[in-house]
Design a protein around this motif. Sequence first.
Motif, PDB file in Angstrom:
ATOM      1  N   ALA A 159       0.851  -1.183   0.000  1.00 39.13           N
ATOM      2  CA  ALA A 159       0.000   0.000   0.000  1.00 39.13           C
ATOM      3  C   ALA A 159       0.891   1.239   0.000  1.00 39.13           C
ATOM      4  O   ALA A 159       1.752   1.388   0.861  1.00 39.13           O
ATOM      5  N   VAL A 160       0.678   2.138  -0.997  1.00 42.10           N
ATOM      6  CA  VAL A 160       1.537   3.306  -1.146  1.00 42.10           C
ATOM      7  C   VAL A 160       0.780   4.635  -1.168  1.00 42.10           C
ATOM      8  O   VAL A 160       1.381   5.696  -1.064  1.00 42.10           O
ATOM      9  N   ALA A 161      -0.540   4.581  -1.324  1.00 39.85           N
ATOM     10  CA  ALA A 161      -1.312   5.822  -1.388  1.00 39.85           C
ATOM     11  C   ALA A 161      -2.756   5.541  -0.995  1.00 39.85           C
ATOM     12  O   ALA A 161      -3.227   4.398  -1.073  1.00 39.85           O
ATOM     13  N   ILE A 162      -3.438   6.602  -0.590  1.00 37.51           N
ATOM     14  CA  ILE A 162      -4.870   6.507  -0.270  1.00 37.51           C
ATOM     15  C   ILE A 162      -5.582   7.687  -0.913  1.00 37.51           C
ATOM     16  O   ILE A 162      -4.976   8.729  -1.177  1.00 37.51           O
ATOM     17  N   PHE A 163      -6.867   7.503  -1.140  1.00 42.20           N
ATOM     18  CA  PHE A 163      -7.683   8.587  -1.669  1.00 42.20           C
ATOM     19  C   PHE A 163      -9.010   8.588  -0.929  1.00 42.20           C
ATOM     20  O   PHE A 163      -9.915   7.810  -1.243  1.00 42.20           O
ATOM     21  N   PRO A 164      -9.169   9.455   0.098  1.00 42.67           N
ATOM     22  CA  PRO A 164     -10.447   9.552   0.801  1.00 42.67           C
ATOM     23  C   PRO A 164     -11.480  10.197  -0.129  1.00 42.67           C
ATOM     24  O   PRO A 164     -11.239  11.285  -0.657  1.00 42.67           O
ATOM     25  N   ALA A 165     -12.601   9.523  -0.341  1.00 32.77           N
ATOM     26  CA  ALA A 165     -13.583  10.030  -1.305  1.00 32.77           C
ATOM     27  C   ALA A 165     -14.984   9.545  -0.970  1.00 32.77           C
ATOM     28  O   ALA A 165     -15.165   8.563  -0.256  1.00 32.77           O
ATOM     29  N   ASN A 166     -15.969  10.256  -1.524  1.00 29.52           N
ATOM     30  CA  ASN A 166     -17.365   9.851  -1.381  1.00 29.52           C
ATOM     31  C   ASN A 166     -18.103  10.172  -2.675  1.00 29.52           C
ATOM     32  O   ASN A 166     -17.593  10.877  -3.543  1.00 29.52           O
ATOM     33  N   ILE A 167     -19.317   9.627  -2.764  1.00 30.49           N
ATOM     34  CA  ILE A 167     -20.136   9.797  -3.962  1.00 30.49           C
ATOM     35  C   ILE A 167     -21.302  10.731  -3.637  1.00 30.49           C
ATOM     36  O   ILE A 167     -21.942  10.590  -2.594  1.00 30.49           O
ATOM     37  N   ILE A 168     -21.545  11.682  -4.544  1.00 29.30           N
ATOM     38  CA  ILE A 168     -22.737  12.525  -4.488  1.00 29.30           C
ATOM     39  C   ILE A 168     -23.283  12.584  -5.913  1.00 29.30           C
ATOM     40  O   ILE A 168     -22.569  12.998  -6.833  1.00 29.30           O
ATOM     41  N   ASN A 169     -24.542  12.159  -6.081  1.00 27.01           N
ATOM     42  CA  ASN A 169     -25.187  12.214  -7.397  1.00 27.01           C
ATOM     43  C   ASN A 169     -24.336  11.629  -8.522  1.00 27.01           C
ATOM     44  O   ASN A 169     -24.131  12.252  -9.554  1.00 27.01           O
ATOM     45  N   ASN A 170     -23.778  10.466  -8.311  1.00 25.61           N
ATOM     46  CA  ASN A 170     -23.011   9.761  -9.335  1.00 25.61           C
ATOM     47  C   ASN A 170     -21.662  10.406  -9.664  1.00 25.61           C
ATOM     48  O   ASN A 170     -21.057  10.101 -10.681  1.00 25.61           O
ATOM     49  N   ASP A 171     -21.205  11.340  -8.816  1.00 33.28           N
ATOM     50  CA  ASP A 171     -19.895  11.961  -8.979  1.00 33.28           C
ATOM     51  C   ASP A 171     -19.037  11.637  -7.766  1.00 33.28           C
ATOM     52  O   ASP A 171     -19.544  11.455  -6.659  1.00 33.28           O
ATOM     53  N   VAL A 172     -17.720  11.603  -7.967  1.00 33.68           N
ATOM     54  CA  VAL A 172     -16.762  11.327  -6.898  1.00 33.68           C
ATOM     55  C   VAL A 172     -16.231  12.657  -6.372  1.00 33.68           C
ATOM     56  O   VAL A 172     -15.879  13.537  -7.156  1.00 33.68           O
ATOM     57  N   TYR A 173     -16.156  12.776  -5.049  1.00 30.51           N
ATOM     58  CA  TYR A 173     -15.612  13.964  -4.409  1.00 30.51           C
ATOM     59  C   TYR A 173     -14.480  13.564  -3.471  1.00 30.51           C
ATOM     60  O   TYR A 173     -14.626  12.607  -2.712  1.00 30.51           O
ATOM     61  N   SER A 174     -13.344  14.325  -3.530  1.00 30.91           N
ATOM     62  CA  SER A 174     -12.361  14.188  -2.458  1.00 30.91           C
ATOM     63  C   SER A 174     -13.178  14.389  -1.194  1.00 30.91           C
ATOM     64  O   SER A 174     -13.905  15.372  -1.103  1.00 30.91           O
ATOM     65  N   HIS A 175     -13.056  13.550  -0.252  1.00 32.19           N
ATOM     66  CA  HIS A 175     -14.030  13.383   0.815  1.00 32.19           C
ATOM     67  C   HIS A 175     -14.680  14.678   1.303  1.00 32.19           C
ATOM     68  O   HIS A 175     -14.015  15.582   1.816  1.00 32.19           O
ATOM     69  N   SER A 176     -15.984  14.766   1.141  1.00 27.67           N
ATOM     70  CA  SER A 176     -16.763  15.957   1.513  1.00 27.67           C
ATOM     71  C   SER A 176     -16.805  16.200   3.018  1.00 27.67           C
ATOM     72  O   SER A 176     -17.090  17.316   3.453  1.00 27.67           O
ATOM     73  N   GLY A 177     -16.518  15.190   3.790  1.00 33.35           N
ATOM     74  CA  GLY A 177     -16.533  15.349   5.241  1.00 33.35           C
ATOM     75  C   GLY A 177     -15.218  15.879   5.792  1.00 33.35           C
ATOM     76  O   GLY A 177     -15.080  16.065   6.991  1.00 33.35           O
ATOM     77  N   LEU A 178     -14.260  16.135   4.913  1.00 33.12           N
ATOM     78  CA  LEU A 178     -12.953  16.634   5.329  1.00 33.12           C
ATOM     79  C   LEU A 178     -12.724  18.040   4.787  1.00 33.12           C
ATOM     80  O   LEU A 178     -13.170  18.366   3.688  1.00 33.12           O
ATOM     81  N   THR A 179     -12.021  18.850   5.532  1.00 37.10           N
ATOM     82  CA  THR A 179     -11.701  20.199   5.100  1.00 37.10           C
ATOM     83  C   THR A 179     -10.908  20.166   3.799  1.00 37.10           C
ATOM     84  O   THR A 179     -11.120  20.957   2.896  1.00 37.10           O
ATOM     85  N   TYR A 180      -9.977  19.255   3.709  1.00 35.95           N
ATOM     86  CA  TYR A 180      -9.200  19.026   2.492  1.00 35.95           C
ATOM     87  C   TYR A 180      -8.854  17.545   2.450  1.00 35.95           C
ATOM     88  O   TYR A 180      -8.788  16.873   3.473  1.00 35.95           O
ATOM     89  N   ALA A 181      -8.684  17.038   1.260  1.00 36.46           N
ATOM     90  CA  ALA A 181      -8.400  15.601   1.129  1.00 36.46           C
ATOM     91  C   ALA A 181      -7.373  15.402   0.025  1.00 36.46           C
ATOM     92  O   ALA A 181      -6.237  15.791   0.164  1.00 36.46           O
ATOM     93  N   GLY A 182      -7.770  14.834  -1.098  1.00 35.06           N
ATOM     94  CA  GLY A 182      -6.820  14.600  -2.177  1.00 35.06           C
ATOM     95  C   GLY A 182      -6.096  13.281  -2.009  1.00 35.06           C
ATOM     96  O   GLY A 182      -6.315  12.526  -1.065  1.00 35.06           O
ATOM     97  N   LEU A 183      -5.218  13.017  -2.954  1.00 40.22           N
ATOM     98  CA  LEU A 183      -4.401  11.806  -2.935  1.00 40.22           C
ATOM     99  C   LEU A 183      -3.302  11.989  -1.900  1.00 40.22           C
ATOM    100  O   LEU A 183      -2.626  13.020  -1.868  1.00 40.22           O
ATOM    101  N   ILE A 184      -3.116  10.985  -1.046  1.00 37.98           N
ATOM    102  CA  ILE A 184      -2.131  11.053   0.030  1.00 37.98           C
ATOM    103  C   ILE A 184      -1.119   9.938  -0.177  1.00 37.98           C
ATOM    104  O   ILE A 184      -1.496   8.767  -0.314  1.00 37.98           O
ATOM    105  N   TYR A 185       0.165  10.311  -0.202  1.00 39.21           N
ATOM    106  CA  TYR A 185       1.221   9.350  -0.536  1.00 39.21           C
ATOM    107  C   TYR A 185       2.541   9.826   0.050  1.00 39.21           C
ATOM    108  O   TYR A 185       2.666  10.962   0.508  1.00 39.21           O
ATOM    109  N   GLY A 186       3.528   8.950   0.004  1.00 38.97           N
ATOM    110  CA  GLY A 186       4.837   9.267   0.570  1.00 38.97           C
ATOM    111  C   GLY A 186       5.884   9.594  -0.475  1.00 38.97           C
ATOM    112  O   GLY A 186       5.601   9.682  -1.673  1.00 38.97           O
TER     113      GLY A 186
END
Length: 183
Positions: A51-78
Amino acid sequence: IVSFTHELHAEWDTIVAKSKQGSFLHKVDYFTYHQDRFDDCSLVIYKKGKAVAIFPANIINNDVYSHSGLTYAGLIYGNELSATDVLDIFELMKQHYKKVGLSKLYYKCIPGVFCKYPAEESLYAIFRNDGILYRRDIGVVIELGAVQPSYSKLRKRMIKKAAKAELQLNEEVDFERFHKLLS
């Protein structure tokens, strides 16, 4: 790429801890506390079985959002991932979400001030994938111990008013009581 499940909790949090830009916001226990309000579609990305990266995300109306419950999200990696790896991950994410019938990806970038190490590969990947800027938020950072900022006349008046009202500022460790106050 695999969809996040709670069985991947330890791997997820390990990536956050070792990442360039992850914070407590991205730890599983934090972002899942209100999981009942979001249709999760978070991902864990592997390279050569690790495992090298994560992407916190959720679905709203058939679209993907960097997690809406977070102030900021995006792809997280080292640091072990290159710009080419991030480009490949974006391509895999697009394929994955398209395969499950999702149409658009709304990406909330992690502000550079919150990164432990420069991490703009995802911005480049967005550019390379013809991303469109749909909003820009303003951020404010207060550097503790920095030079005292100059205050406007209105701000100075409000400070005097607060002092006159005997307003107190206290550090609190009773988070349950504080959370009730926020609610």
